[in-house]
Design a protein around this motif. Structure first.
Motif, PDB file in Angstrom:
ATOM      1  N   LYS A   4       0.757 -17.005 -70.691  1.00 20.72           N
ATOM      2  CA  LYS A   4       0.005 -16.666 -71.901  1.00 20.72           C
ATOM      3  C   LYS A   4       0.744 -17.129 -73.160  1.00 20.72           C
ATOM      4  O   LYS A   4       0.122 -17.642 -74.092  1.00 20.72           O
ATOM      5  N   SER A   5       2.056 -16.971 -73.184  1.00 17.14           N
ATOM      6  CA  SER A   5       2.807 -17.385 -74.375  1.00 17.14           C
ATOM      7  C   SER A   5       2.793 -18.906 -74.515  1.00 17.14           C
ATOM      8  O   SER A   5       2.715 -19.427 -75.629  1.00 17.14           O
ATOM      9  N   ARG A   6       2.850 -19.627 -73.397  1.00 14.04           N
ATOM     10  CA  ARG A   6       2.774 -21.086 -73.462  1.00 14.04           C
ATOM     11  C   ARG A   6       1.419 -21.526 -74.017  1.00 14.04           C
ATOM     12  O   ARG A   6       1.341 -22.461 -74.813  1.00 14.04           O
ATOM     13  N   GLU A   7       0.355 -20.871 -73.561  1.00 17.55           N
ATOM     14  CA  GLU A   7      -0.974 -21.208 -74.065  1.00 17.55           C
ATOM     15  C   GLU A   7      -1.066 -20.946 -75.567  1.00 17.55           C
ATOM     16  O   GLU A   7      -1.656 -21.727 -76.309  1.00 17.55           O
ATOM     17  N   LYS A   8      -0.480 -19.846 -76.009  1.00 19.40           N
ATOM     18  CA  LYS A   8      -0.513 -19.495 -77.426  1.00 19.40           C
ATOM     19  C   LYS A   8       0.246 -20.527 -78.251  1.00 19.40           C
ATOM     20  O   LYS A   8      -0.227 -20.976 -79.312  1.00 19.40           O
ATOM     21  N   ALA A  50       0.928 -23.661 -77.402  1.00 24.25           N
ATOM     22  CA  ALA A  50       0.215 -24.936 -77.342  1.00 24.25           C
ATOM     23  C   ALA A  50      -0.997 -24.920 -78.272  1.00 24.25           C
ATOM     24  O   ALA A  50      -1.273 -25.912 -78.971  1.00 24.25           O
ATOM     25  N   ALA A  51      -1.725 -23.812 -78.302  1.00 23.14           N
ATOM     26  CA  ALA A  51      -2.890 -23.720 -79.178  1.00 23.14           C
ATOM     27  C   ALA A  51      -2.461 -23.825 -80.641  1.00 23.14           C
ATOM     28  O   ALA A  51      -3.115 -24.515 -81.442  1.00 23.14           O
ATOM     29  N   HIS A  52      -1.363 -23.168 -80.996  1.00 22.50           N
ATOM     30  CA  HIS A  52      -0.866 -23.243 -82.373  1.00 22.50           C
ATOM     31  C   HIS A  52      -0.421 -24.665 -82.711  1.00 22.50           C
ATOM     32  O   HIS A  52      -0.701 -25.167 -83.807  1.00 22.50           O
ATOM     33  N   TYR A  88      -1.450 -27.558 -81.393  1.00 28.09           N
ATOM     34  CA  TYR A  88      -2.580 -28.470 -81.538  1.00 28.09           C
ATOM     35  C   TYR A  88      -3.433 -28.118 -82.752  1.00 28.09           C
ATOM     36  O   TYR A  88      -4.110 -28.969 -83.309  1.00 28.09           O
ATOM     37  N   LYS A  89      -3.364 -26.879 -83.210  1.00 29.30           N
ATOM     38  CA  LYS A  89      -4.097 -26.469 -84.411  1.00 29.30           C
ATOM     39  C   LYS A  89      -3.416 -27.009 -85.661  1.00 29.30           C
ATOM     40  O   LYS A  89      -4.077 -27.453 -86.600  1.00 29.30           O
ATOM     41  N   THR A  90      -2.078 -26.985 -85.683  1.00 29.92           N
ATOM     42  CA  THR A  90      -1.348 -27.376 -86.889  1.00 29.92           C
ATOM     43  C   THR A  90      -0.871 -28.826 -86.868  1.00 29.92           C
ATOM     44  O   THR A  90      -1.089 -29.566 -87.821  1.00 29.92           O
ATOM     45  N   ASN A  91      -0.207 -29.269 -85.817  1.00 28.85           N
ATOM     46  CA  ASN A  91       0.429 -30.591 -85.797  1.00 28.85           C
ATOM     47  C   ASN A  91      -0.250 -31.577 -84.859  1.00 28.85           C
ATOM     48  O   ASN A  91       0.100 -32.743 -84.860  1.00 28.85           O
ATOM     49  N   GLY A  92      -1.140 -31.133 -84.064  1.00 29.04           N
ATOM     50  CA  GLY A  92      -1.668 -31.973 -82.996  1.00 29.04           C
ATOM     51  C   GLY A  92      -2.836 -32.844 -83.378  1.00 29.04           C
ATOM     52  O   GLY A  92      -3.454 -33.453 -82.516  1.00 29.04           O
ATOM     53  N   LYS A  93      -3.148 -32.982 -84.646  1.00 26.69           N
ATOM     54  CA  LYS A  93      -4.272 -33.814 -85.057  1.00 26.69           C
ATOM     55  C   LYS A  93      -3.944 -35.276 -84.762  1.00 26.69           C
ATOM     56  O   LYS A  93      -2.908 -35.789 -85.127  1.00 26.69           O
ATOM     57  N   GLY A  94      -4.844 -35.939 -84.048  1.00 26.80           N
ATOM     58  CA  GLY A  94      -4.622 -37.339 -83.708  1.00 26.80           C
ATOM     59  C   GLY A  94      -3.824 -37.537 -82.437  1.00 26.80           C
ATOM     60  O   GLY A  94      -3.593 -38.658 -82.018  1.00 26.80           O
ATOM     61  N   LYS A  95      -3.381 -36.478 -81.826  1.00 23.89           N
ATOM     62  CA  LYS A  95      -2.618 -36.571 -80.578  1.00 23.89           C
ATOM     63  C   LYS A  95      -3.586 -36.620 -79.399  1.00 23.89           C
ATOM     64  O   LYS A  95      -4.755 -36.258 -79.508  1.00 23.89           O
ATOM     65  N   ALA A  96      -3.089 -37.052 -78.277  1.00 21.07           N
ATOM     66  CA  ALA A  96      -3.903 -37.089 -77.064  1.00 21.07           C
ATOM     67  C   ALA A  96      -4.234 -35.668 -76.642  1.00 21.07           C
ATOM     68  O   ALA A  96      -3.453 -34.735 -76.863  1.00 21.07           O
ATOM     69  N   ALA A  97      -5.385 -35.498 -76.020  1.00 16.47           N
ATOM     70  CA  ALA A  97      -5.811 -34.173 -75.578  1.00 16.47           C
ATOM     71  C   ALA A  97      -4.865 -33.673 -74.483  1.00 16.47           C
ATOM     72  O   ALA A  97      -4.400 -34.458 -73.651  1.00 16.47           O
ATOM     73  N   PRO A  98      -4.573 -32.394 -74.490  1.00 18.65           N
ATOM     74  CA  PRO A  98      -3.671 -31.866 -73.452  1.00 18.65           C
ATOM     75  C   PRO A  98      -4.336 -31.915 -72.078  1.00 18.65           C
ATOM     76  O   PRO A  98      -5.558 -31.867 -71.961  1.00 18.65           O
ATOM     77  N   THR A  99      -3.510 -32.035 -71.073  1.00 16.20           N
ATOM     78  CA  THR A  99      -4.049 -32.055 -69.711  1.00 16.20           C
ATOM     79  C   THR A  99      -4.465 -30.645 -69.320  1.00 16.20           C
ATOM     80  O   THR A  99      -3.881 -29.660 -69.769  1.00 16.20           O
TER      81      THR A  99
END
Length: 111
Positions: free
Chosen positions: A52-56, A58-60, A62-73
């Motif tokens: 659960k903490s890893r998901e949290k 990762a979500a944070h 991709y919300k803040t820095n992950g713009k333009g990055k490849a989609a997570p597997t």
């Protein structure tokens, strides 16, 4: 010479302390099994919390820095192990025959 005698006496004491212990009783075996089950459940809970903490995180990300990055597997969903339920010791024991009934007779041996 004194060091040699000290080492030899320490070895003799340690070998005498390593005598074979008696086999554990049924009660001790049951307690050990219960402790192992509690530990296994605790490990499952810890794995769930980590997932659960890893998901949290990762979500944070991709919300803040992950713009333009490849989609997570895709990863498997976190599975909640639920509350700990101790093993029912009465279920393992055979059921007692109701009062007033006779036990079944064993078949006679031929021979």
């Amino acid at each position: 010479m004194k060091k040699y005698l000290l080492v030899m006496s320490a070895l003799a004491i340690s070998f005498s302390a390593a005598a074979k212990l008696p086999a554990p009783s049924e009660e001790a075996k049951a307690k050990a099994a219960e402790a192992a089950a509690k530990t296994a459940h605790g490990n499952k809970v810890a794995d769930f919390q980590l997932c659960k903490s890893r998901e949290k995180v990762a979500a944070h990300y991709y919300k803040t820095n992950g713009k333009g990055k490849a989609a997570p597997t895709a990863t498997p969903a976190c599975v909640d192990p639920g509350a700990y339920k101790p093993a029912d010791t009465t279920a393992a024991a055979p059921a007692a025959a109701p009062a007033g009934t006779k036990p079944a007779a064993a078949p006679a041996k031929k021979g």
